[in-house]
Design a protein around this motif. Structure first.
Motif, short mmCIF file in Angstrom:
data_model
loop_
_atom_site.label_atom_id
_atom_site.label_comp_id
_atom_site.label_asym_id
_atom_site.label_seq_id
_atom_site.Cartn_x
_atom_site.Cartn_y
_atom_site.Cartn_z
N ALA A 106 2.04 44.61 -14.46
CA ALA A 106 3.20 43.73 -14.26
C ALA A 106 2.78 42.31 -14.57
CB ALA A 106 3.72 43.83 -12.82
N THR A 107 3.77 41.50 -14.89
CA THR A 107 3.49 40.12 -15.27
C THR A 107 3.41 39.23 -14.03
OG1 THR A 107 5.84 39.56 -15.48
CG2 THR A 107 4.74 40.49 -17.44
N GLN A 108 2.79 38.07 -14.27
CA GLN A 108 2.70 37.08 -13.19
C GLN A 108 4.08 36.54 -12.83
OE1 GLN A 108 -0.07 36.23 -11.51
NE2 GLN A 108 1.21 34.92 -10.17
N GLN A 109 4.97 36.47 -13.80
CA GLN A 109 6.32 36.00 -13.52
C GLN A 109 7.03 36.90 -12.52
OE1 GLN A 109 8.77 35.74 -17.03
NE2 GLN A 109 10.56 34.96 -15.90
N LEU A 110 6.86 38.22 -12.66
CA LEU A 110 7.46 39.15 -11.71
C LEU A 110 6.89 38.93 -10.30
CD1 LEU A 110 9.30 41.56 -11.12
CD2 LEU A 110 7.39 43.06 -11.74
#
Length: 370
Positions: free
Chosen positions: A145-149
């Protein structure tokens, strides 16, 4: 007898009885006078009037405590009107009028059922947001998963927690508690009543410490000292004095009255005194080193002024005096008396000025504590 001599003879006949009565009356009055003088002479010569028995004391100068008198009223150090912050229907009243309560005691509860339902929903959302955040952290750790999530999940968690705190704060507002220990006043709310923010429910007053607020003229400003001792008296408790100390002096003189506002603090552990009482405040001053005091019964008041009777050479002599302040049952004599004077304290009504007196009771000094 000629006609000219007859009127003269008639006149003498008419005056004869008068001439006889006059000497008789004169001798009668003279006899009465001599008889009364004869009765009074032995009494006055052999039976002198006995001395009048009186009570007296010998006055001596003594130190006199001084104070500056002022009037004021009492105020509670802590007092407030209990009122709700939010609207609601009263579902519980947990106090009685006049009850003594501790700080934090619940007093009135408003209906909080809707808010509790909202709280349950908010707690569920917060729990779900926490699960989502934990899952996102594991995925970010494995690059799934991305850091934005992850940042989005953190924000959602914080918002859910804030919602829970907001609803809990509203629920807390539905319970009105005592902010400090004190005595409750008359209840002004009923069970089932709908109240709005600011509606008066009752009063709460802390009685363990009180303020005595009073004013003094501006010319007495130099006599005031922070921390100075004062005494408080009220007609609610005659004869009693309560100790206090000056804690504040208003920096500005009142423009309309030219008075200075002063505040003193006094302890009230037994809760005898109440806010709003009218009081007389005595501000301690340096004592007067020498003053003459006599019992109030020794002072005789007349149209010509005050006076006392003193014993001089065994006789009563009136002495004009100037009186000052009253101290209990004694009065300060400013002028007229000196050290060693013997002042009659009772029995004056039976004594005439110059009469011989006999002192039945004498005190060595004017201070009864001696």
């Amino acid at each position: 007898m000629t006609d000219t001599m007859r009127p003269l003879t008639d006149t003498r006949r008419r005056l004869a009885p008068v001439l006889i009565v006059i000497p008789i009356l004169a001798s009668t009055f003279a006899g009465i006078y001599l008889w009364r003088q004869a009765r009074l002479a032995p009494a006055s010569a052999g039976h002198a009037r006995p001395p009048v028995e009186v009570s007296a004391l010998t006055v001596e100068p003594e130190p006199l405590p001084q104070s500056l008198e002022a009037t004021g009223s009492l105020q509670a150090v802590q007092e407030l009107t209990l009122a709700p912050e939010v609207a609601g229907r009263v579902v519980a009243i947990r106090f009685e009028a006049g009850m003594s309560v501790e700080a934090g005691t619940p007093l009135v509860e408003l209906n909080d059922a809707p808010e509790r339902a909202q709280l349950a929903e908010a707690v569920s959302r917060a729990q779900f947001a926490r699960l989502q955040l934990d899952r996102s952290r594991r995925l970010v750790a494995t690059d799934a998963a991305t850091q934005q999530l992850l940042d989005q999940r953190v924000t959602e968690q914080e918002q859910a927690d804030a919602t829970v705190q907001r609803i809990e704060a509203v629920i807390a507002q539905k319970t009105i508690r005592a902010p400090f220990a004190g005595l409750l006043g008359i209840r002004r709310v009923n069970l089932g009543q709908y109240v709005n923010p600011g509606d008066v429910l009752a009063t709460l007053t802390a009685l363990d410490r009180l303020y005595a607020n009073f004013t003094v003229p501006q010319q007495d400003l130099s006599k005031l000292v922070l921390g100075g001792a004062v005494t408080v008296r009220t007609d609610a408790y005659p004869g009693q004095e309560f100790a206090a100390r000056i804690n504040a002096i208003e920096p500005m003189v009142q423009q309309d009255t030219r008075n200075v506002r002063v505040q003193a603090t006094l302890g009230n552990p037994d809760r005898k005194l109440r806010p709003g009482l009218y009081v007389t405040v005595g501000i301690a001053q340096p004592p007067r080193p020498s003053a003459i005091l006599v019992p109030a019964t020794a002072i005789q008041t007349s149209a010509s002024g005050d006076s006392v009777l003193v014993v001089r050479d065994g006789k009563a002599a009136p002495v004009p005096v100037t009186t000052g302040q009253r101290r209990g049952d004694r009065i300060v004599v400013e002028t007229g008396l000196g050290s060693g004077d013997v002042v009659i304290t009772s029995g004056q009504l039976r004594v005439q000025p110059g009469a011989t007196v006999s002192v039945a009771a004498s005190v060595a000094a004017s201070n009864p504590s001696r």
